[in-house]
Design a protein around this motif. Sequence first.
Motif, PDB file in Angstrom:
ATOM      1  N   ALA A  99       0.818  -1.224   0.000  1.00 19.93           N
ATOM      2  CA  ALA A  99       0.000   0.000   0.000  1.00 19.93           C
ATOM      3  C   ALA A  99       0.848   1.269   0.000  1.00 19.93           C
ATOM      4  O   ALA A  99       0.316   2.351   0.180  1.00 19.93           O
ATOM      5  CB  ALA A  99      -0.920   0.000   1.228  1.00 19.93           C
ATOM      6  N   SER A 100       2.166   1.129  -0.193  1.00 15.12           N
ATOM      7  CA  SER A 100       2.995   2.338  -0.075  1.00 15.12           C
ATOM      8  C   SER A 100       2.968   3.191  -1.338  1.00 15.12           C
ATOM      9  O   SER A 100       3.180   4.398  -1.264  1.00 15.12           O
ATOM     10  CB  SER A 100       4.438   1.951   0.280  1.00 15.12           C
ATOM     11  N   THR A 101       2.736   2.567  -2.484  1.00 18.09           N
ATOM     12  CA  THR A 101       2.729   3.317  -3.758  1.00 18.09           C
ATOM     13  C   THR A 101       1.709   2.676  -4.708  1.00 18.09           C
ATOM     14  O   THR A 101       1.090   1.663  -4.390  1.00 18.09           O
ATOM     15  CB  THR A 101       4.125   3.247  -4.449  1.00 18.09           C
ATOM     16  N   GLY A 102       1.565   3.269  -5.884  1.00 16.11           N
ATOM     17  CA  GLY A 102       0.841   2.653  -6.989  1.00 16.11           C
ATOM     18  C   GLY A 102      -0.606   2.270  -6.702  1.00 16.11           C
ATOM     19  O   GLY A 102      -1.358   3.013  -6.068  1.00 16.11           O
ATOM     20  N   ILE A 103      -0.979   1.106  -7.194  1.00 19.83           N
ATOM     21  CA  ILE A 103      -2.373   0.651  -7.144  1.00 19.83           C
ATOM     22  C   ILE A 103      -2.846   0.493  -5.693  1.00 19.83           C
ATOM     23  O   ILE A 103      -3.961   0.892  -5.340  1.00 19.83           O
ATOM     24  CB  ILE A 103      -2.530  -0.698  -7.902  1.00 19.83           C
ATOM     25  N   GLY A 104      -1.996  -0.088  -4.841  1.00 19.77           N
ATOM     26  CA  GLY A 104      -2.388  -0.323  -3.448  1.00 19.77           C
ATOM     27  C   GLY A 104      -2.647   0.981  -2.710  1.00 19.77           C
ATOM     28  O   GLY A 104      -3.623   1.095  -1.940  1.00 19.77           O
ATOM     29  N   ALA A 105      -1.795   1.982  -2.940  1.00 14.90           N
ATOM     30  CA  ALA A 105      -1.972   3.276  -2.276  1.00 14.90           C
ATOM     31  C   ALA A 105      -3.261   3.936  -2.767  1.00 14.90           C
ATOM     32  O   ALA A 105      -4.030   4.500  -1.969  1.00 14.90           O
ATOM     33  CB  ALA A 105      -0.766   4.170  -2.543  1.00 14.90           C
TER      34      ALA A 105
ATOM     35  N   ARG B 106      -6.652   4.912  -0.552  1.00 16.53           N
ATOM     36  CA  ARG B 106      -7.270   6.252  -0.513  1.00 16.53           C
ATOM     37  C   ARG B 106      -8.748   6.168  -0.860  1.00 16.53           C
ATOM     38  O   ARG B 106      -9.587   6.799  -0.214  1.00 16.53           O
ATOM     39  CB  ARG B 106      -6.559   7.189  -1.507  1.00 16.53           C
ATOM     40  N   GLN B 107      -9.089   5.360  -1.870  1.00 18.96           N
ATOM     41  CA  GLN B 107     -10.496   5.328  -2.310  1.00 18.96           C
ATOM     42  C   GLN B 107     -11.411   4.646  -1.306  1.00 18.96           C
ATOM     43  O   GLN B 107     -12.510   5.130  -1.040  1.00 18.96           O
ATOM     44  CB  GLN B 107     -10.595   4.663  -3.682  1.00 18.96           C
TER      45      GLN B 107
ATOM     46  N   ILE C 131      -3.419   2.966 -17.987  1.00 19.17           N
ATOM     47  CA  ILE C 131      -4.343   3.758 -17.160  1.00 19.17           C
ATOM     48  C   ILE C 131      -3.603   4.219 -15.899  1.00 19.17           C
ATOM     49  O   ILE C 131      -2.507   3.741 -15.601  1.00 19.17           O
ATOM     50  CB  ILE C 131      -5.620   2.951 -16.766  1.00 19.17           C
ATOM     51  N   SER C 132      -4.215   5.138 -15.156  1.00 17.77           N
ATOM     52  CA  SER C 132      -3.592   5.644 -13.931  1.00 17.77           C
ATOM     53  C   SER C 132      -3.915   4.704 -12.761  1.00 17.77           C
ATOM     54  O   SER C 132      -4.840   3.881 -12.825  1.00 17.77           O
ATOM     55  CB  SER C 132      -4.128   7.045 -13.606  1.00 17.77           C
ATOM     56  N   ALA C 133      -3.160   4.866 -11.676  1.00 17.82           N
ATOM     57  CA  ALA C 133      -3.425   4.053 -10.480  1.00 17.82           C
ATOM     58  C   ALA C 133      -4.813   4.353  -9.920  1.00 17.82           C
ATOM     59  O   ALA C 133      -5.496   3.458  -9.410  1.00 17.82           O
ATOM     60  CB  ALA C 133      -2.346   4.321  -9.430  1.00 17.82           C
ATOM     61  N   GLU C 134      -5.241   5.614 -10.021  1.00 17.46           N
ATOM     62  CA  GLU C 134      -6.587   5.970  -9.535  1.00 17.46           C
ATOM     63  C   GLU C 134      -7.661   5.251 -10.351  1.00 17.46           C
ATOM     64  O   GLU C 134      -8.647   4.751  -9.793  1.00 17.46           O
ATOM     65  CB  GLU C 134      -6.815   7.490  -9.604  1.00 17.46           C
TER      66      GLU C 134
ATOM     67  N   ALA D 120      -7.682   1.627  -9.282  1.00 17.40           N
ATOM     68  CA  ALA D 120      -8.346   1.448  -7.973  1.00 17.40           C
ATOM     69  C   ALA D 120      -9.865   1.555  -8.123  1.00 17.40           C
ATOM     70  O   ALA D 120     -10.616   0.789  -7.505  1.00 17.40           O
ATOM     71  CB  ALA D 120      -7.814   2.479  -6.980  1.00 17.40           C
ATOM     72  N   ALA D 121     -10.309   2.492  -8.955  1.00 19.27           N
ATOM     73  CA  ALA D 121     -11.763   2.648  -9.157  1.00 19.27           C
ATOM     74  C   ALA D 121     -12.343   1.384  -9.796  1.00 19.27           C
ATOM     75  O   ALA D 121     -13.451   0.945  -9.441  1.00 19.27           O
ATOM     76  CB  ALA D 121     -12.036   3.871 -10.028  1.00 19.27           C
ATOM     77  N   ALA D 122     -11.594   0.780 -10.725  1.00 20.77           N
ATOM     78  CA  ALA D 122     -12.073  -0.458 -11.366  1.00 20.77           C
ATOM     79  C   ALA D 122     -12.137  -1.593 -10.341  1.00 20.77           C
ATOM     80  O   ALA D 122     -13.046  -2.435 -10.385  1.00 20.77           O
ATOM     81  CB  ALA D 122     -11.150  -0.830 -12.527  1.00 20.77           C
ATOM     82  N   ILE D 123     -11.197  -1.625  -9.419  1.00 25.03           N
ATOM     83  CA  ILE D 123     -11.202  -2.674  -8.386  1.00 25.03           C
ATOM     84  C   ILE D 123     -12.406  -2.482  -7.458  1.00 25.03           C
ATOM     85  O   ILE D 123     -13.123  -3.440  -7.144  1.00 25.03           O
ATOM     86  CB  ILE D 123      -9.869  -2.676  -7.595  1.00 25.03           C
ATOM     87  N   VAL D 124     -12.640  -1.240  -7.050  1.00 27.07           N
ATOM     88  CA  VAL D 124     -13.786  -0.966  -6.167  1.00 27.07           C
ATOM     89  C   VAL D 124     -15.093  -1.349  -6.877  1.00 27.07           C
ATOM     90  O   VAL D 124     -15.981  -1.968  -6.273  1.00 27.07           O
ATOM     91  CB  VAL D 124     -13.782   0.532  -5.731  1.00 27.07           C
ATOM     92  N   ALA D 125     -15.182  -1.018  -8.164  1.00 27.38           N
ATOM     93  CA  ALA D 125     -16.397  -1.370  -8.930  1.00 27.38           C
ATOM     94  C   ALA D 125     -16.530  -2.894  -9.031  1.00 27.38           C
ATOM     95  O   ALA D 125     -17.634  -3.440  -8.953  1.00 27.38           O
ATOM     96  CB  ALA D 125     -16.335  -0.747 -10.322  1.00 27.38           C
ATOM     97  N   GLY D 126     -15.413  -3.592  -9.197  1.00 29.12           N
ATOM     98  CA  GLY D 126     -15.436  -5.059  -9.286  1.00 29.12           C
ATOM     99  C   GLY D 126     -15.869  -5.690  -7.979  1.00 29.12           C
ATOM    100  O   GLY D 126     -16.648  -6.649  -7.962  1.00 29.12           O
ATOM    101  N   PHE D 127     -15.385  -5.146  -6.867  1.00 25.70           N
ATOM    102  CA  PHE D 127     -15.822  -5.652  -5.551  1.00 25.70           C
ATOM    103  C   PHE D 127     -17.345  -5.503  -5.423  1.00 25.70           C
ATOM    104  O   PHE D 127     -18.022  -6.384  -4.906  1.00 25.70           O
ATOM    105  CB  PHE D 127     -15.156  -4.857  -4.420  1.00 25.70           C
ATOM    106  N   ALA D 128     -17.858  -4.376  -5.906  1.00 21.81           N
ATOM    107  CA  ALA D 128     -19.303  -4.110  -5.768  1.00 21.81           C
ATOM    108  C   ALA D 128     -20.126  -5.108  -6.575  1.00 21.81           C
ATOM    109  O   ALA D 128     -21.267  -5.398  -6.234  1.00 21.81           O
ATOM    110  CB  ALA D 128     -19.608  -2.680  -6.210  1.00 21.81           C
ATOM    111  N   ARG D 129     -19.540  -5.622  -7.659  1.00 21.01           N
ATOM    112  CA  ARG D 129     -20.273  -6.607  -8.479  1.00 21.01           C
ATOM    113  C   ARG D 129     -20.111  -8.031  -7.955  1.00 21.01           C
ATOM    114  O   ARG D 129     -20.810  -8.931  -8.384  1.00 21.01           O
ATOM    115  CB  ARG D 129     -19.804  -6.522  -9.939  1.00 21.01           C
ATOM    116  N   GLY D 130     -19.151  -8.248  -7.080  1.00 22.67           N
ATOM    117  CA  GLY D 130     -18.961  -9.588  -6.515  1.00 22.67           C
ATOM    118  C   GLY D 130     -18.393 -10.588  -7.504  1.00 22.67           C
ATOM    119  O   GLY D 130     -18.527 -11.797  -7.332  1.00 22.67           O
TER     120      GLY D 130
END
Length: 263
Positions: A24-30, A34-35, A211-214, A217-227
């Motif tokens: 979580a120190s840099t990149g996608i994890g960071a 934040r999101q 794509i950017s790290a942000e 991260a947004a795609a990961i959050v959206a994927g979690f929401a879809r299960g």
Amino acid sequence: MVFFKPLNKPLRDWRGQRVWIVGASTGIGAALARQVAAQGALVALSARSRERLGETAAACGEAALIEPMDVTRAADYARVRDSLVARWGEIDLVVLNAGTYGAERAWELTDAGIRTTLETNLVGVMNGVGAVTPLFCERGAGAIAIVGSVAGYGGLPRSAVYGPSKAALINFAESLYLDLGPRGISVFLVSPGFVATPLTERNKFRMPALISAEQAAAAIVAGFARGKFEIHFPKRFTCVLRAMRWLPRRTYFALVRRLTGAQ
Ligand SMILES: NC(=O)c1ccc[n+]([C@@H]2O[C@H](COP(=O)([O-])OP(=O)(O)OC[C@H]3O[C@@H](n4cnc5c(N)ncnc54)[C@H](OP(=O)(O)O)[C@@H]3O)[C@@H](O)[C@H]2O)c1
């Protein structure tokens, strides 16, 4: 209808969720930290660099915990897990995102390079799963997200160790899903395409669909929401690579040579 039921329990409401992000120190994890923190999650941030974790924590708010560790050491995972359980009571989601990349070609393999990549990307993730599954199984709840890569879908040039490490994670995540799903535990496999982070900034070739790290991260959050079991992005790139898996080898090799220009 059962056919359309998501494979995992969707994660939509982040308020009060106790999320441990490793790498979580840099990149996608960071960016992910934040999101989800912005949406109300309690986050614990792990990686080796305390200083860079501090920068991520500062962007996540006062409640963010900094837990430095090295994923290659199982004892580090156990120490951080116990510290989080003492603090939070439970962990709801662990994101195993730490990874390293060396652009090795077949004639550049070294013992040190092989070990660093496999120990970080594969053993480091397995250690993380080993640390949390006893807790999750006892509780009959919890979620594990494994960050793999589209480089695990099929052989690529400049990926002689990284690619196999990520291919193994795909198999590992599938095995985990079969073992842990019936025990009430969600298993997500995250497969990013090219993301602009410290990991890729040394790449000298043009990275398609970067794509950017942000955005990642947004795609990961959206994927979690879809299960969904697998969260892959950006789709314009990952869907092509997924389709290429079905090609005869002769066509696959010719296409990869043409697309990457690698000789
Ligand atoms: N960027 C891409 O295009 C891309 C594409 C597909 C998949 N991925 C995957 O996405 C994940 C995140 O990568 P990124 O692109 O965001 O790169 P990054 O910015 O370099 O992040 C890697 C993270 O892993 C941590 N890490 C590395 N070795 C570690 C160790 N031994 N112990 C603990 N933490 C360690 C790093 O922190 P410290 O150095 O402080 O320990 C950092 O927080 C990786 O698994 C990568 O393979 C990335």
